[in-house]
Design a protein around this motif. Structure first.
Motif: not given
Length: 259
Positions: A137-149, A197-204, A225-231
């Motif tokens: 909605n026009g505001e920049r978003v970034r991933v959360s930056g969490k470090l631990s599960l 992407a917006a930091g509402f979740l930390d992974g999927y 700023g997120g990472s993804y892999t086709h596992f």
């Protein structure tokens, strides 16, 4: 290259498709039908939203190729392809649950360069252009930056053949669920990716997705700023998407199947 006109059209048409969703939502004329099985359904809203999007693309960009969930692929001699899911989260939609979306990815020479995901019930419009960041909605978003599960909330989903195929993600859930703060199943892959992407979740992560599920969302995630892999290589698009540190913790916990 300037993709601004493509972006503006995709955003406008996504909102129009969302308005189609809302005209049907929690109504009596859904005309729910099964596709592969009873876990894989389509409604009149899927078809009406798809027709609207395809009609717009054919009119404005008649030479562009189109890949859509319900109609399949329409190929042209073009460097551009639109990858659309007219209603992602149809099971939610058919039940009256508000987590559903329209997803539009635009490829140029095989690379996704524009991504738009609109969740009409929440009025959340995510978009990204390659190299220009991700926006809600026009505001920049970034991933959360969490470090631990143990501080992370992650989401997953289950393949439509979960009833007949024991390779159904339950093994991954059993390994990961005890380790995280919370595990969610939202029911729309496009929303899952955008919420990371917006930091509402930390992974999927999820098995057995298709291009129309993930095209736009993966670009939005990457630009945030997120990472993804086709596992997995044996279950269509099987993807892990997360903030970078959580991605690296989760990846070795996931079954890789028959690579």
């Amino acid at each position: 290259m300037n993709y601004s006109s493509l972006l503006l059209d995709a955003m406008s048409w996504a909102r129009e498709a969302g308005a189609v969703h809302m005209r049907y939502f929690r109504g009596s004329e859904l005309d729910i039908k099964s596709k592969l099985n009873d876990s894989d359904v389509v409604t009149a809203a899927d078809k009406a939203a798809e027709k609207l999007l395809i009609d717009h693309i054919r009119s404005a960009y008649p030479g562009h190729s189109i890949l859509s969930e319900e109609s399949g692929e329409e190929l042209h001699e073009s460097d551009y392809r639109w990858v659309i899911d007219p209603l992602d989260g149809t099971t939610n939609f058919s039940q009256g649950l508000p987590l559903f979306s329209v997803s539009i990815g635009i490829e140029h020479n095989g690379e996704t360069v524009v991504g738009v995901v609109f969740a009409p019930y929440m009025n959340e419009l995510f978009h990204a252009v390659r190299g220009e960041g991700a926006w809600l909605n026009g505001e920049r978003v970034r991933v959360s930056g969490k470090l631990s599960l143990d501080q992370s909330v992650v989401a997953t989903g289950f393949p439509v053949d979960k009833d007949s195929n024991p390779d159904n993600n339950l093994d991954n859930v059993a390994r990961i669920m005890p380790r995280v703060r919370g595990l969610r199943r939202l029911g729309s892959a496009a929303i899952d990716l955008c919420y990371v992407a917006a930091g509402f979740l930390d992974g999927y992560w999820e098995l057995n997705l298709h291009e129309w599920d993930a095209s736009a969302g993966l670009l939005i995630l990457e630009e945030a700023g997120g990472s993804y892999t086709h596992f997995r290589a044996d279950r269509n698009i099987s993807v892990l998407a997360a903030t970078p540190a959580i991605h690296d913790i989760l990846l070795p916990m996931l079954s890789t199947g028959k690579l």
